[in-house]
Design a protein around this motif. Structure first.
Motif, short mmCIF file in Angstrom:
data_model
loop_
_atom_site.label_atom_id
_atom_site.label_comp_id
_atom_site.label_asym_id
_atom_site.label_seq_id
_atom_site.Cartn_x
_atom_site.Cartn_y
_atom_site.Cartn_z
N LEU A 1 0.85 -1.18 0.00
CA LEU A 1 0.00 0.00 0.00
C LEU A 1 0.89 1.23 0.00
CD1 LEU A 1 -2.58 -1.17 2.65
CD2 LEU A 1 -2.76 -1.30 0.16
N VAL A 2 0.69 2.08 -0.98
CA VAL A 2 1.52 3.28 -1.10
C VAL A 2 0.62 4.49 -1.23
CG1 VAL A 2 3.48 2.09 -2.11
CG2 VAL A 2 1.68 2.90 -3.59
N PRO A 3 1.13 5.68 -0.88
CA PRO A 3 0.29 6.87 -0.85
C PRO A 3 0.10 7.55 -2.21
CG PRO A 3 2.47 7.40 -0.06
CD PRO A 3 2.45 5.93 -0.33
N VAL A 4 -0.09 6.78 -3.27
CA VAL A 4 -0.44 7.34 -4.57
C VAL A 4 -1.52 6.47 -5.17
CG1 VAL A 4 1.82 8.36 -5.05
CG2 VAL A 4 1.36 6.04 -5.78
N ALA A 5 -2.25 7.03 -6.12
CA ALA A 5 -3.36 6.30 -6.71
C ALA A 5 -2.89 5.04 -7.44
CB ALA A 5 -4.14 7.20 -7.66
N ALA B 1 6.35 9.06 -12.36
CA ALA B 1 5.60 9.19 -11.11
C ALA B 1 4.78 7.92 -10.88
CB ALA B 1 4.69 10.41 -11.16
N GLY B 2 4.89 7.37 -9.70
CA GLY B 2 4.20 6.13 -9.36
C GLY B 2 5.04 4.89 -9.55
N ALA B 3 6.26 5.04 -10.10
CA ALA B 3 7.14 3.89 -10.27
C ALA B 3 7.64 3.44 -8.90
CB ALA B 3 8.31 4.25 -11.18
N PHE B 4 7.73 2.12 -8.72
CA PHE B 4 8.05 1.55 -7.42
C PHE B 4 9.08 0.44 -7.57
CE2 PHE B 4 6.69 -1.06 -3.64
CZ PHE B 4 6.93 -0.09 -2.68
N ASP C 1 16.77 13.90 -14.43
CA ASP C 1 15.87 15.03 -14.67
C ASP C 1 15.47 15.08 -16.15
OD1 ASP C 1 17.99 16.20 -16.06
OD2 ASP C 1 18.49 17.59 -14.43
N ALA C 2 14.79 16.15 -16.54
CA ALA C 2 14.28 16.28 -17.91
C ALA C 2 15.38 16.30 -18.96
CB ALA C 2 13.42 17.54 -18.03
N THR D 1 7.33 9.61 -6.41
CA THR D 1 6.02 10.28 -6.48
C THR D 1 5.92 11.26 -7.64
OG1 THR D 1 6.67 12.16 -5.10
CG2 THR D 1 5.84 10.17 -3.96
N GLY D 2 7.04 11.58 -8.26
CA GLY D 2 7.07 12.60 -9.30
C GLY D 2 7.91 13.78 -8.87
N SER D 3 7.97 14.02 -7.55
CA SER D 3 8.78 15.12 -7.04
C SER D 3 9.66 14.70 -5.86
CB SER D 3 7.88 16.28 -6.61
OG SER D 3 6.99 15.85 -5.60
N SER D 4 9.45 13.51 -5.34
CA SER D 4 10.25 13.01 -4.22
C SER D 4 10.15 11.48 -4.21
CB SER D 4 9.74 13.59 -2.90
OG SER D 4 8.44 13.11 -2.62
#
Length: 188
Positions: free
Chosen positions: A14-18, A92-95, A124-125, A177-180
């Motif tokens: 269980l992780v804190p993203v959708a 973002a959302g990669a685990f 980064d980009a 998360t996309g930013s951390s």
């Protein structure tokens, strides 16, 4: 030869993203697709079944590969970290997740210093390296403990208060998360 054993986690986390997508490769085809990171470990292979798990990755570090025993080009403590890497792509959302079996013997550094981690590499980009999230176990330089690398703050190790579970599997996770990143041990 010391061995650190990892296995692909087959757990609901269980992780804190959708949506969190595990991007960790399986170990069934090791070493195919894996390349040396810093210094080649003495062994890196699928050892089959270990402690109730299948497709377990065995990593062996040999005393022959210590600083004094390496070729001149590798005469630096940088190469004391020995391992392999696998190129992955995620957003973002990669685990990343892997399980580590921690034997009771590792509780006491007098039997030998142990450090084993799961690493990520963030870009980064512009495809420049922007961070190295790391979480794992060590008994080096003190009590046996879990810890993570604070690449966004002071750039140092942060010890975790979670008690180490011995003669058992411990799940380590790194969620981007996309930013951390969010680190987890056994899903928390």
């Amino acid at each position: 030869m010391r061995k650190a054993l990892l296995a692909l986690a087959l757990l609901l986390v269980l992780v804190p993203v959708a949506q969190a997508d595990s991007i960790m490769p399986g170990f069934g085809s090791v070493p195919t697709g894996w390349v040396t990171d810093r210094y080649q470990p003495a062994s890196f292979s699928n050892v089959g079944v270990y402690e109730g798990r299948t497709d377990v990755l065995g990593i062996g570090i040999s005393s022959n590969d210590r600083l004094a025993g390496r070729a001149a080009a590798f005469q630096s403590t940088f190469y004391n970290t020995q391992g392999m890497q696998y190129a992955l792509t995620g957003g973002a959302g990669a685990f990343l997740t892997a399980d580590l079996f921690i034997p009771e013997l590792w509780a006491d550094g007098a039997y030998g210093a142990v450090r084993t981690d799961i690493w990520g590499v963030l870009s980064d980009a512009t495809d420049a390296r922007s961070g190295y999230p790391i979480i794992g176990f060590t008994n080096y330089g003190g009590d046996a403990r879990y810890r993570y690398w604070d690449y966004m703050g002071d750039g140092g190790w942060t010890n975790v208060s979670t008690p180490v579970g011995y003669d058992a599997w411990t799940n380590f996770g790194i969620l981007f998360t996309g930013s951390s990143v969010v680190y987890s041990i056994n899903g928390t």
